[in-house]
Design a protein around this motif. Structure first.
Motif, PDB file in Angstrom:
ATOM      1  N   UNK A 145       0.793  -1.231   0.000  1.00 39.97           N
ATOM      2  CA  UNK A 145       0.000   0.000   0.000  1.00 39.97           C
ATOM      3  C   UNK A 145       0.827   1.284   0.000  1.00 39.97           C
ATOM      4  N   UNK A 146       2.050   1.258  -0.508  1.00 40.91           N
ATOM      5  CA  UNK A 146       2.856   2.469  -0.576  1.00 40.91           C
ATOM      6  C   UNK A 146       4.270   2.262  -0.100  1.00 40.91           C
ATOM      7  N   UNK A 147       4.884   1.130  -0.460  1.00 42.47           N
ATOM      8  CA  UNK A 147       6.252   0.814  -0.052  1.00 42.47           C
ATOM      9  C   UNK A 147       7.169   0.811  -1.266  1.00 42.47           C
ATOM     10  N   UNK A 148       8.477   0.949  -1.007  1.00 41.39           N
ATOM     11  CA  UNK A 148       9.480   0.824  -2.062  1.00 41.39           C
ATOM     12  C   UNK A 148      10.623  -0.043  -1.531  1.00 41.39           C
ATOM     13  N   UNK A 149      11.553  -0.411  -2.391  1.00 39.50           N
ATOM     14  CA  UNK A 149      12.705  -1.187  -1.945  1.00 39.50           C
ATOM     15  C   UNK A 149      13.623  -0.324  -1.088  1.00 39.50           C
ATOM     16  N   UNK A 150      14.486  -0.904  -0.277  1.00 39.24           N
ATOM     17  CA  UNK A 150      15.410  -0.107   0.536  1.00 39.24           C
ATOM     18  C   UNK A 150      16.297   0.818  -0.304  1.00 39.24           C
ATOM     19  N   UNK A 151      16.819   0.323  -1.424  1.00 34.42           N
ATOM     20  CA  UNK A 151      17.666   1.168  -2.264  1.00 34.42           C
ATOM     21  C   UNK A 151      16.883   2.327  -2.863  1.00 34.42           C
ATOM     22  N   UNK A 152      15.653   2.058  -3.258  1.00 35.42           N
ATOM     23  CA  UNK A 152      14.833   3.121  -3.833  1.00 35.42           C
ATOM     24  C   UNK A 152      14.450   4.130  -2.755  1.00 35.42           C
ATOM     25  N   UNK A 153      14.169   3.650  -1.548  1.00 37.81           N
ATOM     26  CA  UNK A 153      13.858   4.553  -0.449  1.00 37.81           C
ATOM     27  C   UNK A 153      15.026   5.484  -0.166  1.00 37.81           C
ATOM     28  N   UNK A 154      16.237   4.959  -0.257  1.00 38.42           N
ATOM     29  CA  UNK A 154      17.412   5.790  -0.042  1.00 38.42           C
ATOM     30  C   UNK A 154      17.516   6.882  -1.099  1.00 38.42           C
ATOM     31  N   UNK A 155      17.295   6.518  -2.361  1.00 44.45           N
ATOM     32  CA  UNK A 155      17.379   7.506  -3.442  1.00 44.45           C
ATOM     33  C   UNK A 155      16.279   8.549  -3.328  1.00 44.45           C
ATOM     34  N   UNK A 156      15.073   8.113  -2.975  1.00 47.27           N
ATOM     35  CA  UNK A 156      13.980   9.066  -2.810  1.00 47.27           C
ATOM     36  C   UNK A 156      14.220   9.971  -1.611  1.00 47.27           C
ATOM     37  N   UNK A 157      14.791   9.429  -0.539  1.00 51.65           N
ATOM     38  CA  UNK A 157      15.123  10.246   0.623  1.00 51.65           C
ATOM     39  C   UNK A 157      16.155  11.308   0.286  1.00 51.65           C
ATOM     40  N   UNK A 158      17.141  10.946  -0.523  1.00 52.48           N
ATOM     41  CA  UNK A 158      18.140  11.922  -0.974  1.00 52.48           C
ATOM     42  C   UNK A 158      17.475  13.026  -1.783  1.00 52.48           C
ATOM     43  N   UNK A 210       4.142   9.769  -2.664  1.00 53.38           N
ATOM     44  CA  UNK A 210       4.102   8.313  -2.657  1.00 53.38           C
ATOM     45  C   UNK A 210       2.743   7.814  -3.126  1.00 53.38           C
ATOM     46  N   UNK A 211       2.732   7.208  -4.298  1.00 53.36           N
ATOM     47  CA  UNK A 211       1.553   6.562  -4.853  1.00 53.36           C
ATOM     48  C   UNK A 211       1.799   5.055  -4.844  1.00 53.36           C
ATOM     49  N   UNK A 212       0.935   4.293  -5.499  1.00 56.05           N
ATOM     50  CA  UNK A 212       1.178   2.861  -5.638  1.00 56.05           C
ATOM     51  C   UNK A 212       0.877   2.436  -7.067  1.00 56.05           C
ATOM     52  N   UNK A 213       1.403   1.283  -7.408  1.00 58.45           N
ATOM     53  CA  UNK A 213       1.153   0.720  -8.733  1.00 58.45           C
ATOM     54  C   UNK A 213      -0.105  -0.138  -8.757  1.00 58.45           C
ATOM     55  N   UNK A 214      -0.858  -0.174  -7.642  1.00 51.69           N
ATOM     56  CA  UNK A 214      -1.987  -1.090  -7.513  1.00 51.69           C
ATOM     57  C   UNK A 214      -3.190  -0.686  -8.360  1.00 51.69           C
ATOM     58  N   UNK A 215      -3.381   0.609  -8.573  1.00 52.20           N
ATOM     59  CA  UNK A 215      -4.522   1.054  -9.369  1.00 52.20           C
ATOM     60  C   UNK A 215      -5.720   1.492  -8.561  1.00 52.20           C
ATOM     61  N   UNK A 216      -5.720   1.218  -7.258  1.00 52.13           N
ATOM     62  CA  UNK A 216      -6.799   1.694  -6.404  1.00 52.13           C
ATOM     63  C   UNK A 216      -6.336   1.630  -4.953  1.00 52.13           C
ATOM     64  N   UNK A 217      -7.058   2.342  -4.100  1.00 49.62           N
ATOM     65  CA  UNK A 217      -6.738   2.342  -2.681  1.00 49.62           C
ATOM     66  C   UNK A 217      -5.827   3.479  -2.276  1.00 49.62           C
ATOM     67  N   UNK A 218      -5.996   3.937  -1.024  1.00 50.67           N
ATOM     68  CA  UNK A 218      -5.230   5.063  -0.502  1.00 50.67           C
ATOM     69  C   UNK A 218      -3.828   4.652  -0.068  1.00 50.67           C
ATOM     70  N   UNK A 219      -2.915   5.617  -0.173  1.00 55.40           N
ATOM     71  CA  UNK A 219      -1.635   5.544   0.526  1.00 55.40           C
ATOM     72  C   UNK A 219      -1.810   6.300   1.835  1.00 55.40           C
TER      73      UNK A 219
END
Length: 331
Positions: free
Chosen positions: A253-266, A276-285
């Motif tokens: 529901x709105x997670x990324x990989x550890x490496x991606x989280x690091x890059x997004x945090x930077x 932060x969205x999701x690739x699911x197509x529906x539902x809230x983050x």
């Protein structure tokens, strides 16, 4: 007296003419599209439900439509609303590939309550059992309906009326491709009448704070799509290209990989607004502790492509992540 409705043609499948009635999938190879007036001649039934004013715009596949074309469409809608006497509404014919994005941009930027209905088709107008004619007629009916006023831009296909914010294309070729996964359609375009069932509550035209009319471009916002093992290279490439915002299409529901989280945090630490969205197509983050600590903005239930448009427009009025979060909560 019949209502007056303007029809702007931008091309796409609804305007396309294939090589024969069974050409359902390779019709773009024929290279022929009808302009608005020509499409109305092909489907004269459209003039039975309204006095339709054709407006010539362009004939292009919808992947070629982006901010410059959105801005021109916005200005045309402004002009029609101001100058066309007794205009009941506006219909925009559009390819289905990016139809939902054009509709959402207009829904966030129009400054009049006049109905603006975006319509397309899954089959070219030359095809056996094409949906182009009935979709066009139904879009005109909706644009002429007083109940459509003040709802923001609407999308009409397959006998259904959808809010621009909520609708998305869910199938490559099926007729029922446009769906609103979380909430469903607003109305049905039935043979006897338009049957309305609900109204959208999120802010939309004309009650918005966005006005891009004086801009040459929107702030750059890119979408980083998460997948198992994604290492953040795309995020860093977007930053290098000048992204001012990044939408993370994360795992539900709105997670990324550890490496991606690091890059997004930077990126967030450097002043890039991360939604932060999701690739699911529906539902809230949800606004979790982890998201807040990272400085990310939850994109609510917007798809990544819709979140990108809202974030780009939000960045024209603020760079404060908390204000951007407010915007995502209201629109």
């Amino acid at each position: 007296m019949r209502p007056r409705v303007a029809f702007i043609g931008t091309g796409g499948t609804i305007a396309s003419v294939g090589r024969g009635p069974l050409d359902l999938h390779d019709y773009t190879a024929a290279g022929k599209m009808l302009h608005a007036a020509e499409l109305l001649e092909r489907f004269p039934e459209a003039r039975e439900v309204a006095e339709v004013v054709p407006v010539r715009f362009a004939n292009v596949p919808s992947p070629k439509i982006a901010f410059p074309e959105w801005l021109e469409l916005l200005r045309i809608c402004d002009r029609l609303a101001a100058e066309e006497r007794d205009l009941a509404g506006i219909v925009i014919g559009h390819g289905t590939a990016s139809l939902e994005e054009t509709a959402y941009f207009l829904s966030l930027t129009l400054k009049h309550p006049l109905p603006v209905v975006v319509v397309g088709s899954q089959r070219p107008n030359s095809a056996l059992s094409t949906d182009a004619g009935l979709n066009l007629v139904n879009a005109i009916r909706v644009a002429a309906c007083p109940r459509a006023w003040g709802l923001g831009a609407l999308v009409v296909l397959n006998d259904e009326v959808h809010a621009a914010r909520e609708v998305t294309k869910t199938s490559t070729s099926r007729m029922q491709t446009f769906r609103s996964p979380d909430f469903g359609c607003l109305a049905h375009a039935d043979g006897d009448r338009l049957a309305w069932y609900r109204k959208p509550l999120r802010r939309a035209a004309p009650d918005t704070e966005f006005d891009p009319r004086s801009l040459k471009a929107l702030p750059r916002v890119d979408i980083a799509y998460s997948y198992a093992g994604s290492d953040g290279a795309a995020v860093r490439a977007f930053r290098a290209a000048g992204a001012q915002g990044i939408v993370s299409a994360g795992f539900a529901p709105g997670f990324v990989t550890p490496d991606e989280a690091e890059a997004l945090g930077e990126a967030a630490a450097a002043g890039v607004v991360v939604a932060q969205s999701t690739r699911a197509g529906s539902g809230r983050v949800f606004p979790t502790t982890k998201l807040r600590e990272a400085g990310f903005v939850p994109a609510d239930n917007l798809t990544p492509q819709k979140a990108r448009i809202l974030l780009a427009l939000a960045l024209t009025v603020t760079r404060d992540p908390r204000e951007v979060e407010r915007i995502f909560g209201e629109y």
